[in-house]
Motif scaffolding. Structure first.
Motif, mmCIF file in Angstrom:
data_model
loop_
_atom_site.group_PDB
_atom_site.id
_atom_site.type_symbol
_atom_site.label_atom_id
_atom_site.label_comp_id
_atom_site.label_asym_id
_atom_site.label_seq_id
_atom_site.Cartn_x
_atom_site.Cartn_y
_atom_site.Cartn_z
ATOM 1 N N ALA A 162 0.835 -1.206 0.000
ATOM 2 C CA ALA A 162 0.000 0.000 0.000
ATOM 3 C C ALA A 162 0.871 1.258 0.000
ATOM 4 N N ILE A 163 1.939 1.230 0.779
ATOM 5 C CA ILE A 163 2.816 2.415 0.857
ATOM 6 C C ILE A 163 3.566 2.589 -0.463
ATOM 7 N N SER A 164 3.964 1.475 -1.056
ATOM 8 C CA SER A 164 4.628 1.517 -2.361
ATOM 9 C C SER A 164 3.683 2.114 -3.417
ATOM 10 N N ASP A 165 2.432 1.683 -3.359
ATOM 11 C CA ASP A 165 1.408 2.168 -4.295
ATOM 12 C C ASP A 165 1.227 3.684 -4.120
ATOM 13 N N TYR A 166 1.113 4.102 -2.848
ATOM 14 C CA TYR A 166 0.932 5.527 -2.556
ATOM 15 C C TYR A 166 2.156 6.322 -3.040
ATOM 16 N N THR A 167 3.339 5.764 -2.849
ATOM 17 C CA THR A 167 4.580 6.424 -3.287
ATOM 18 C C THR A 167 4.541 6.635 -4.803
ATOM 19 N N ASP A 217 0.071 16.579 -5.386
ATOM 20 C CA ASP A 217 -0.829 17.357 -4.527
ATOM 21 C C ASP A 217 -1.885 16.538 -3.791
ATOM 22 N N ILE A 218 -1.850 15.237 -3.898
ATOM 23 C CA ILE A 218 -2.892 14.436 -3.237
ATOM 24 C C ILE A 218 -2.747 14.499 -1.703
ATOM 25 N N PRO A 219 -3.853 14.230 -0.979
ATOM 26 C CA PRO A 219 -3.791 14.241 0.492
ATOM 27 C C PRO A 219 -2.809 13.193 1.042
ATOM 28 N N SER A 220 -2.540 13.288 2.330
ATOM 29 C CA SER A 220 -1.590 12.359 2.954
ATOM 30 C C SER A 220 -2.123 10.928 2.911
ATOM 31 N N PHE A 221 -1.211 9.977 3.028
ATOM 32 C CA PHE A 221 -1.586 8.551 3.077
ATOM 33 C C PHE A 221 -2.610 8.346 4.199
ATOM 34 N N GLU A 222 -2.303 8.934 5.362
ATOM 35 C CA GLU A 222 -3.147 8.746 6.537
ATOM 36 C C GLU A 222 -4.584 9.180 6.264
ATOM 37 N N ARG A 255 12.062 2.396 -5.014
ATOM 38 C CA ARG A 255 12.166 3.789 -4.557
ATOM 39 C C ARG A 255 12.079 3.858 -3.033
ATOM 40 N N THR A 256 12.569 4.977 -2.489
ATOM 41 C CA THR A 256 12.379 5.224 -1.064
ATOM 42 C C THR A 256 10.891 5.498 -0.849
ATOM 43 N N HIS A 257 10.307 4.836 0.125
ATOM 44 C CA HIS A 257 8.868 4.986 0.366
ATOM 45 C C HIS A 257 8.538 6.241 1.165
#
Ligand SMILES: Nc1ncnc2c1ncn2[C@@H]1O[C@H](COP(=O)(O)OS(=O)(=O)O)[C@@H](OP(=O)(O)O)[C@H]1O
Length: 204
Positions: free
Chosen positions: A48-53, A61-66, A169-171
């Motif tokens: 999920a974090i990789s996807d968000y990255t 400009d998208i909102p934070s992961f949280e 990539r760095t997440h």
């Protein structure tokens, strides 16, 4: 459409979204009920974090992961419909494939072992495909700069080759409390997935 294979050839096609698209298992089954299926799965939290990255690299400009991961911050309810979370519900997706194909026709590759032991993991893929084990340890080296295994000498080239800069990539850094919530969210789904897959991938 898949090209026709000549005698002794294996035709492969890779589309990450096949695993999670509703109508794909039935369509693939209609094409060939004997096809061999390979899925690479990694810890859904890291996924999920990789996807968000990946998303944020294209739309900064998208909102934070949280704020995207939670449906309700106060109750801690996760938004299972949000694509980076939904894709990691592997049990749900695998079950749809198992409605059409037996487990013996589906080979699950551990994304973690693909990094820690690429030759071992690819050895199992070659066995699954009924191929001779041609790709072995001697084809890989660990590239310290990249932080990942790379090919020593790809076919048709004399130079080593690592995957591109969008791979590994760095997440984005995520609040540790959110990570704990994510782990709790996925635990029952992972357990169900291990049960369906007949193997434990060891995700915490
Ligand atoms: N050898 C090697 N080199 C670089 N990266 C490696 C390697 N093996 C596996 N990985 C992991 O592959 C992740 C990227 O794969 P993708 O999911 O983007 O692939 S794809 O969408 O199917 O093309 C990528 O995820 P991120 O680390 O989140 O970028 C890597 O962890």
């Amino acid at each position: 459409m898949m090209p026709k294979a000549l005698e002794g050839q294996v035709v492969m096609e890779k589309t990450p979204r096949y695993f999670v698209t509703m109508e794909t298992p039935a369509r693939v089954h209609a094409m060939s009920r004997h096809v061999k299926l390979i899925v690479v799965v990694r810890d859904p939290v890291t996924r999920a974090i990789s996807d968000y990255t990946q998303i944020i690299s294209k739309t900064p400009d998208i909102p934070s992961f949280e704020s995207l991961a939670f449906k309700n911050h106060t109750t801690g309810e996760m938004d299972a419909q949000w694509s980076p979370l939904w894709i990691g519900l592997y049990a749900l997706h695998l079950q749809r494939w198992l409605d059409w194909f037996p487990l013996e026709q589906i080979h699950l590759v551990s994304g973690e072992r693909l990094i820690s032991d690429p030759a071992g993991e690819l050895g199992k893929v070659q066995d699954f495909l009924g191929l001779q084990r041609i790709v072995t340890d001697k084809h890989f080296y660990f590239n310290k700069t990249k932080g990942f295994p790379c090919l020593k000498k790809p076919e048709g080239s004399s130079k080593p080759h690592c995957l591109g800069k969008t791979k590994g990539r760095t997440h984005a850094s995520i609040d540790p409390d959110v990570l704990l919530r994510l782990r709790d969210f996925y635990r029952p789904h992972n357990d169900k997935f291990y049960q369906l897959a007949g193997q434990d991938f060891g995700w915490q």
